[in-house]
Design an enzyme around this catalytic site. Structure first.
Site, short mmCIF file in Angstrom:
data_model
loop_
_atom_site.label_atom_id
_atom_site.label_comp_id
_atom_site.label_asym_id
_atom_site.label_seq_id
_atom_site.Cartn_x
_atom_site.Cartn_y
_atom_site.Cartn_z
N GLY A 69 -95.73 32.49 12.33
CA GLY A 69 -95.19 31.67 13.06
C GLY A 69 -96.15 31.23 14.48
O GLY A 69 -96.44 29.92 14.65
N GLN A 177 -86.93 29.94 13.85
CA GLN A 177 -85.60 30.67 13.86
C GLN A 177 -84.69 29.71 13.18
O GLN A 177 -83.60 30.11 12.42
CB GLN A 177 -85.42 30.59 15.40
CG GLN A 177 -84.25 31.49 15.55
CD GLN A 177 -84.41 32.76 15.01
OE1 GLN A 177 -83.83 33.70 14.24
NE2 GLN A 177 -85.33 33.51 15.59
N SER A 197 -92.00 30.70 9.57
CA SER A 197 -92.58 32.23 9.38
C SER A 197 -91.93 32.66 8.18
O SER A 197 -90.63 32.49 8.05
CB SER A 197 -92.37 32.61 10.70
OG SER A 197 -92.94 34.29 10.67
N SER A 198 -92.44 33.46 7.55
CA SER A 198 -91.92 34.38 6.50
C SER A 198 -90.98 35.32 6.78
O SER A 198 -89.89 35.58 6.04
CB SER A 198 -93.00 34.92 5.63
OG SER A 198 -92.83 35.72 4.67
N HIS A 199 -91.30 36.20 7.81
CA HIS A 199 -90.50 37.41 7.86
C HIS A 199 -89.01 36.91 8.36
O HIS A 199 -88.38 37.76 8.55
CB HIS A 199 -91.34 38.34 8.67
CG HIS A 199 -91.29 38.05 10.18
ND1 HIS A 199 -90.67 38.68 11.25
CD2 HIS A 199 -92.26 37.20 10.82
CE1 HIS A 199 -91.04 38.08 12.47
NE2 HIS A 199 -91.97 37.36 12.11
N THR A 235 -109.74 33.97 3.31
CA THR A 235 -109.17 33.90 1.88
C THR A 235 -107.96 33.95 1.95
O THR A 235 -107.10 34.71 2.83
CB THR A 235 -109.74 35.36 1.17
OG1 THR A 235 -111.28 35.58 1.07
CG2 THR A 235 -109.22 35.23 -0.29
N CYS A 324 -90.81 39.33 21.27
CA CYS A 324 -92.17 38.96 21.92
C CYS A 324 -92.14 39.21 23.54
O CYS A 324 -93.42 39.18 24.09
CB CYS A 324 -92.66 37.42 21.38
SG CYS A 324 -92.94 37.18 19.76
#
Length: 388
Positions: A69, A177, A197-199, A235, A324
């Site tokens: 993110g 979020q 964001s993935s997590h 990559t 953060c």
């Protein structure tokens, strides 16, 4: 340990972990390679691009996979500013933005950009009228997050997006979020860029997505790139992207059911706290436009860090705000932006729920809060008699 810090990060799901392992074995090649192994990786990558686009109401050609993110936020701002025109040097953002945006915009101020940080109302809501008043001829970009990670308020992106589209001002939203919790309709909202964001949706860390609406032709920040439509070098992490897509699809498939379940748990938790109403302030308790997953509390007279440590000692993981900013000895700018004093902001705790949260988890958390308040009151009473 009971985990109530899903807004910071969510555990990777078993399904996403399995997909990651399988893709790591079978799609390990560079997706840009021309041999059969590269073609296999590219086929998976493009299928993921189409799926994520479908989940956010976007177009597949606009999907650019990133490392998360924060990178998506910065890359969005860089790209939109580069394409806005040299005469446009004004940026508008909410005072609630994630640190990755706030800190980058503060850096841009040192390079000649002018940034207006709009203060929300007491609930954290920004209204299109305030944005209308702030827009100038030189405004290049407006960045407004969809849902705040500390107090959970949801912004009306449709109204904001349509207004900015008519004004020919680029519009970016940090949807990290909100993704997987409430619907995202990128193209319908006229958004130019959206960050994911993935997590946060039970996928692996180190994977994210930037959606750049293909109705516009954006020139990359660094020309000559060969990956992700030229917007990003390196990559591509196909196994991580495959796992992210699997987790995101699963989260979105149960989005409405989970919203209602967690909303019900939240209301039951609030009922448990009524006994301590003189000592506990619930942020946005009765606000409709609110994520059910984020519960912001101020325990009067007790520092948030103390409550975090006490909860941890009793087997419950919570937070004092966005991860953060943990460790910074200053009040959260988001909390002070909605009118809380510095002392109130330092007494704030965030409880955030997810798919593994059960009623008994919040029941235990309510007990921890009650015990901390009782001990605080007892200590104050005993101290009073000792002084007499």
């Amino acid at each position: 340990m009971i985990y109530l810090d899903y807004a910071a990060t969510a555990p990777i799901s078993d399904e996403a972990l399995l997909v990651f392992a399988e893709a790591s074995r079978k799609a390990f090649a560079n997706s840009n390679s021309l041999h059969d192994e590269g073609d296999a990786a590219r086929t998976i990558l493009e299928a993921c691009r189409r799926k994520i686009a479908l989940l956010i109401g976007g177009t597949a050609s606009g999907i650019c996979f990133t490392s998360g993110g924060s990178e998506s936020n910065v890359l969005a701002i860089e790209t939109l500013l580069k394409n806005a025109g040299k005469h446009k040097n004004h940026i508008i953002a909410s005072a609630l933005e994630h640190s990755s945006i706030y800190n980058y915009l503060k850096t841009l101020e040192q390079t000649g950009f002018e940034v207006t940080f709009l203060l929300p109302d007491k609930h954290g809501k920004l209204h299109v009228e305030e944005i209308r008043d702030a827009v100038r001829d030189k405004t290049a970009l407006v960045s407004i997050q969809h849902a705040n990670s500390e107090i959970g308020c949801i912004q009306n992106l449709e109204k904001i997006g349509h207004f900015l589209h008519d004004k020919l001002v680029y519009f970016h939203s940090d949807c990290v979020q909100s993704f997987g919790k409430i619907p995202i309709k990128a193209d319908e909202w006229k958004a130019d860029a959206i960050s994911l964001s993935s997590h946060k949706v039970y996928g692996p860390k180190g994977v994210g997505c930037l959606y750049l609406n293909p109705r516009e032709h954006f020139n990359p920040v660094i020309p000559g790139g060969t990956h992700e439509n030229g917007y990003r070098a390196g990559t591509v992490n196909v196994p991580g992207i495959a796992a992210f897509t699997s987790a995101a699809a699963a989260a979105c498939s149960v989005m409405n059911t989970e919203f209602n379940r967690l909303e019900s748990l939240k209301k039951s938790f609030f009922a448990m706290l009524t006994h301590y109403s003189d000592h506990v302030h619930i942020i946005n308790k009765d606000l409709d436009d609110q994520l059910p997953t984020i519960i912001g509390l101020i325990i009067r007279g007790i520092e948030g860090q103390y409550m975090l440590l006490e909860s941890n000692r009793r087997g419950v993981a919570i937070s004092t705000g966005t991860a953060c900013q943990i460790g910074m000895q200053i009040p959260s700018k988001a909390l002070t932006a909605v009118g809380l004093t510095n002392d109130e902001a330092l007494q704030y705790i965030r409880i955030s729920t997810g798919k593994h949260t059960k009623a008994e988890d919040l029941d235990k958390m309510a007990g921890i809060i009650g015990k901390a308040i009782s001990e605080k009151y007892r200590d104050m009473t005993e101290g009073h008699y000792e002084r007499r």
